[in-house]
Design a protein around this motif. Structure first.
Motif, PDB file in Angstrom:
ATOM      1  N   THR A  89       0.839  -1.203   0.000  1.00 38.07           N
ATOM      2  CA  THR A  89       0.000   0.000   0.000  1.00 38.07           C
ATOM      3  C   THR A  89       0.870   1.248   0.000  1.00 38.07           C
ATOM      4  N   SER A  90       1.699   1.391   1.047  1.00 40.27           N
ATOM      5  CA  SER A  90       2.627   2.524   1.138  1.00 40.27           C
ATOM      6  C   SER A  90       3.520   2.328   2.352  1.00 40.27           C
ATOM      7  N   THR A  91       4.675   2.977   2.337  1.00 41.55           N
ATOM      8  CA  THR A  91       5.547   2.919   3.514  1.00 41.55           C
ATOM      9  C   THR A  91       4.889   3.618   4.698  1.00 41.55           C
ATOM     10  N   PHE A  92       4.070   4.624   4.427  1.00 38.58           N
ATOM     11  CA  PHE A  92       3.383   5.312   5.517  1.00 38.58           C
ATOM     12  C   PHE A  92       2.457   4.348   6.246  1.00 38.58           C
ATOM     13  N   ALA A  93       1.694   3.552   5.490  1.00 37.21           N
ATOM     14  CA  ALA A  93       0.780   2.595   6.116  1.00 37.21           C
ATOM     15  C   ALA A  93       1.555   1.594   6.973  1.00 37.21           C
ATOM     16  N   LEU A  94       2.706   1.150   6.475  1.00 37.69           N
ATOM     17  CA  LEU A  94       3.520   0.173   7.213  1.00 37.69           C
ATOM     18  C   LEU A  94       3.992   0.764   8.544  1.00 37.69           C
ATOM     19  N   PHE A  95       4.664   1.913   8.468  1.00 38.51           N
ATOM     20  CA  PHE A  95       5.253   2.476   9.689  1.00 38.51           C
ATOM     21  C   PHE A  95       4.195   3.050  10.622  1.00 38.51           C
ATOM     22  N   ALA A  96       3.094   3.561  10.085  1.00 38.12           N
ATOM     23  CA  ALA A  96       2.028   4.104  10.937  1.00 38.12           C
ATOM     24  C   ALA A  96       1.363   2.984  11.737  1.00 38.12           C
ATOM     25  N   THR A  97       1.160   1.828  11.121  1.00 36.20           N
ATOM     26  CA  THR A  97       0.559   0.692  11.835  1.00 36.20           C
ATOM     27  C   THR A  97       1.445   0.235  12.979  1.00 36.20           C
ATOM     28  N   VAL A  98       2.734   0.130  12.702  1.00 34.90           N
ATOM     29  CA  VAL A  98       3.680  -0.292  13.750  1.00 34.90           C
ATOM     30  C   VAL A  98       3.746   0.755  14.861  1.00 34.90           C
ATOM     31  N   ALA A  99       3.730   2.035  14.495  1.00 37.97           N
ATOM     32  CA  ALA A  99       3.737   3.100  15.501  1.00 37.97           C
ATOM     33  C   ALA A  99       2.515   2.998  16.404  1.00 37.97           C
ATOM     34  N   ALA A 100       1.356   2.652  15.834  1.00 39.48           N
ATOM     35  CA  ALA A 100       0.140   2.518  16.635  1.00 39.48           C
ATOM     36  C   ALA A 100       0.254   1.351  17.616  1.00 39.48           C
ATOM     37  N   VAL A 101       0.829   0.230  17.155  1.00 41.73           N
ATOM     38  CA  VAL A 101       1.033  -0.919  18.046  1.00 41.73           C
ATOM     39  C   VAL A 101       1.927  -0.530  19.226  1.00 41.73           C
ATOM     40  N   LEU A 102       2.984   0.214  18.952  1.00 45.88           N
ATOM     41  CA  LEU A 102       3.906   0.627  20.009  1.00 45.88           C
ATOM     42  C   LEU A 102       3.267   1.651  20.943  1.00 45.88           C
ATOM     43  N   ALA A 103       2.409   2.506  20.423  1.00 53.25           N
ATOM     44  CA  ALA A 103       1.718   3.478  21.278  1.00 53.25           C
ATOM     45  C   ALA A 103       0.799   2.770  22.266  1.00 53.25           C
ATOM     46  N   VAL A 104       0.072   1.763  21.787  1.00 54.68           N
ATOM     47  CA  VAL A 104      -0.793   0.976  22.672  1.00 54.68           C
ATOM     48  C   VAL A 104       0.042   0.258  23.735  1.00 54.68           C
ATOM     49  N   THR A 105       1.187  -0.252  23.317  1.00 56.74           N
ATOM     50  CA  THR A 105       2.086  -0.923  24.263  1.00 56.74           C
ATOM     51  C   THR A 105       2.551   0.035  25.349  1.00 56.74           C
ATOM     52  N   THR A 106       2.881   1.256  24.970  1.00 54.18           N
ATOM     53  CA  THR A 106       3.332   2.263  25.940  1.00 54.18           C
ATOM     54  C   THR A 106       2.254   2.542  26.984  1.00 54.18           C
ATOM     55  N   VAL A 107       1.027   2.736  26.525  1.00 53.68           N
ATOM     56  CA  VAL A 107      -0.080   3.022  27.447  1.00 53.68           C
ATOM     57  C   VAL A 107      -0.315   1.840  28.387  1.00 53.68           C
ATOM     58  N   ALA A 108      -0.245   0.628  27.851  1.00 52.14           N
ATOM     59  CA  ALA A 108      -0.470  -0.554  28.682  1.00 52.14           C
ATOM     60  C   ALA A 108       0.587  -0.680  29.764  1.00 52.14           C
ATOM     61  N   VAL A 109       1.836  -0.366  29.430  1.00 49.70           N
ATOM     62  CA  VAL A 109       2.914  -0.431  30.422  1.00 49.70           C
ATOM     63  C   VAL A 109       2.699   0.601  31.521  1.00 49.70           C
ATOM     64  N   LEU A 110       2.383   1.817  31.139  1.00 50.61           N
ATOM     65  CA  LEU A 110       2.209   2.900  32.114  1.00 50.61           C
ATOM     66  C   LEU A 110       0.975   2.704  32.977  1.00 50.61           C
ATOM     67  N   ALA A 111       0.020   1.896  32.535  1.00 53.89           N
ATOM     68  CA  ALA A 111      -1.217   1.689  33.302  1.00 53.89           C
ATOM     69  C   ALA A 111      -1.001   0.825  34.535  1.00 53.89           C
ATOM     70  N   SER A 112       0.106   0.103  34.606  1.00 53.19           N
ATOM     71  CA  SER A 112       0.364  -0.797  35.723  1.00 53.19           C
ATOM     72  C   SER A 112       1.348  -0.157  36.709  1.00 53.19           C
ATOM     73  N   ARG A 113       0.892   0.054  37.928  1.00 50.95           N
ATOM     74  CA  ARG A 113       1.777   0.641  38.941  1.00 50.95           C
ATOM     75  C   ARG A 113       2.934  -0.294  39.281  1.00 50.95           C
ATOM     76  N   ALA A 114       2.634  -1.607  39.373  1.00 40.31           N
ATOM     77  CA  ALA A 114       3.681  -2.585  39.689  1.00 40.31           C
ATOM     78  C   ALA A 114       4.792  -2.545  38.653  1.00 40.31           C
ATOM     79  N   VAL A 115       4.397  -2.351  37.404  1.00 43.75           N
ATOM     80  CA  VAL A 115       5.401  -2.299  36.340  1.00 43.75           C
ATOM     81  C   VAL A 115       6.171  -0.988  36.379  1.00 43.75           C
ATOM     82  N   ARG A 116       5.472   0.100  36.616  1.00 44.61           N
ATOM     83  CA  ARG A 116       6.160   1.409  36.667  1.00 44.61           C
ATOM     84  C   ARG A 116       7.234   1.454  37.732  1.00 44.61           C
TER      85      ARG A 116
END
Length: 420
Positions: free
Chosen positions: A390-417
């Motif tokens: 499709t495009s390089t933008f679609a590739l990297f934007a999808t991966v960026a979204a996966v990593l953004a969700v991962t960041t939020v999930a990590v920060l949501a846990s006090r034990a992990v922080r």
């Protein structure tokens, strides 16, 4: 601050003053150098015999699949047997396999089915070496040296990953492909010899594990039960779940974007061809090397949970830049920064696992992490290959979204922080 910076160099090199660590570093580096040799040798001799890239794919798959399937078995055995013994046995068995392939190849009687069988055996035996090499360090150096020791081992790993294929290709160019297998065998023999000289410390007492997290191996001694215990142990601890989930996400966001993505970016966006692709890969490797050494020099016990979240967020921002920016210098700088973050966090993440997981389950936890990484890589290649159409933008934007969700999930846990 001045004192901290002054002590960074001596702190980084402190593990190298201990002979067991020097032997481990040299042995592991030689093994990984041999791994790089084997990939080039298998690839070149298969293409020479058949001229078929499809057959090459089969041969490499015969090596990868047994390694992935047996890694949990290797990790389980490492927790009940001597990791040192497993590393020695694996190294010398791989040496025998590579020597046999090389000698048969020199006689001109090597066939594709022989290569497939040798590749499968190599992958199976390697599955016992990898978890052991990741979990042996706490029995070689004191806990206070884990971070710089992991940094030095990581630097050796990354150097071997670059030199192995390069030197293997040179050997083939100067001689012939079967000779590369013989040189490969020498690397594994020397690796086993180095590990043989290591004198490990006794394992920590089992009582060090939290009462609600101890695996009950005595009550369920079968191999399958012990594998399930390792998976359950990893799942029960929210901190471990997060570290393993991040490693899996990073593997997913590493395999596809840094192979398919880089190739597409270099060819279709930056218009630099193979030279630009080489620069991007070199920048990633160089950044990771610098980050690994910086983490070892810094030392200490930072909040690993925040580092985990920071890495995911940093990589997500980097992926977004790669999807939007079309300037070669800016892309190279971004890749260099992403590599630095991967190397830096990796030192502290692995040290945290080695320091906090009881020795009688450590290899199983490591093997769970490795297997999930093995599973994420091919999925990432397929997904990113489809998105790149499709495009390089679609590739990297999808991966960026996966990593953004991962960041939020990590920060949501006090034990992990609060992990240190």
């Amino acid at each position: 601050m001045a004192t901290t910076l002054t002590g960074a160099g001596p702190r980084l090199w402190a593990p190298a003053r201990h002979r067991p660590f020097r032997l481990l570093w040299l042995g592991q580096s030689l093994s990984l150098l041999g791994d790089g040799f084997s990939v080039v040798a298998f690839s070149w001799i298969t293409l020479g015999l058949t001229g078929s890239t499809l057959t090459l794919g089969y041969v490499l798959a015969f090596q990868a699949v047994p390694r992935a399937l047996l890694t949990l078995v290797g990790g389980t055995l490492s927790d009940s047997w001597s990791t040192r013994t497993l590393m020695i046995a694996s190294s010398w068995t791989r040496a025998g396999l590579m020597a046999a392939v090389g000698l048969v190849g020199l006689t001109g009687h090597l066939t594709v089915w022989m290569l497939c069988a040798a590749a499968a055996a190599f992958g199976a035996v390697d599955a016992f070496f990898q978890p052991a090499r990741m979990s042996i360090l706490p029995s070689v150096v004191d806990e206070t040296l884990l971070t710089p020791a992991n940094a030095l081992l990581g630097a050796g790993t990354r150097t071997a990953a670059v030199l192995g294929p390069a030197v293997g290709g040179m050997v083939i160019a100067v001689t012939e492909a079967p000779v590369a297998f013989l040189v490969d065998a020498v690397c594994f023999v020397l690796c086993g010899w180095c590990v043989l000289g290591i004198r490990t410390r006794p394992r920590a007492a089992r009582a060090a594990a939290p009462a609600d997290a101890r695996p009950v191996a005595e009550a369920a001694p079968s191999l399958g039960a012990r594998i399930r215990e390792g998976v359950a142990f990893t799942w029960r601890d929210p901190r471990l779940r997060t570290v393993v989930a991040l490693d899996t996400a990073v593997n997913f966001c590493y395999a596809g974007p840094f192979t398919v993505g880089f190739a597409t970016l270099a060819d279709q966006v930056l218009r630099g061809g193979s030279a630009t692709l080489g620069v991007l890969n070199g920048s990633l490797a160089g950044g990771a090397m610098l980050g690994t050494l910086a983490g070892g020099a810094l030392g200490g016990r930072p909040r690993v949970g925040l580092l985990v979240a920071g890495l995911a967020g940093w990589l997500g921002a980097g992926m977004a830049v790669l999807g939007l920016v079309h300037s070669t210098p800016a892309v190279v700088a971004t890749v260099l920064a992403m590599g630095f973050a991967i190397g830096f966090q990796g030192v502290f993440g692995l040290s945290w696992i080695q320091r906090n997981i009881p020795s009688d389950v450590l290899s199983r936890v490591v093997s769970v992490d490795m297997v999930l990484g093995y599973a994420a890589a091919p999925l990432s290649l397929i997904v990113c290959g489809a998105l790149a159409r499709t495009s390089t933008f679609a590739l990297f934007a999808t991966v960026a979204a996966v990593l953004a969700v991962t960041t939020v999930a990590v920060l949501a846990s006090r034990a992990v922080r609060e992990m240190r």
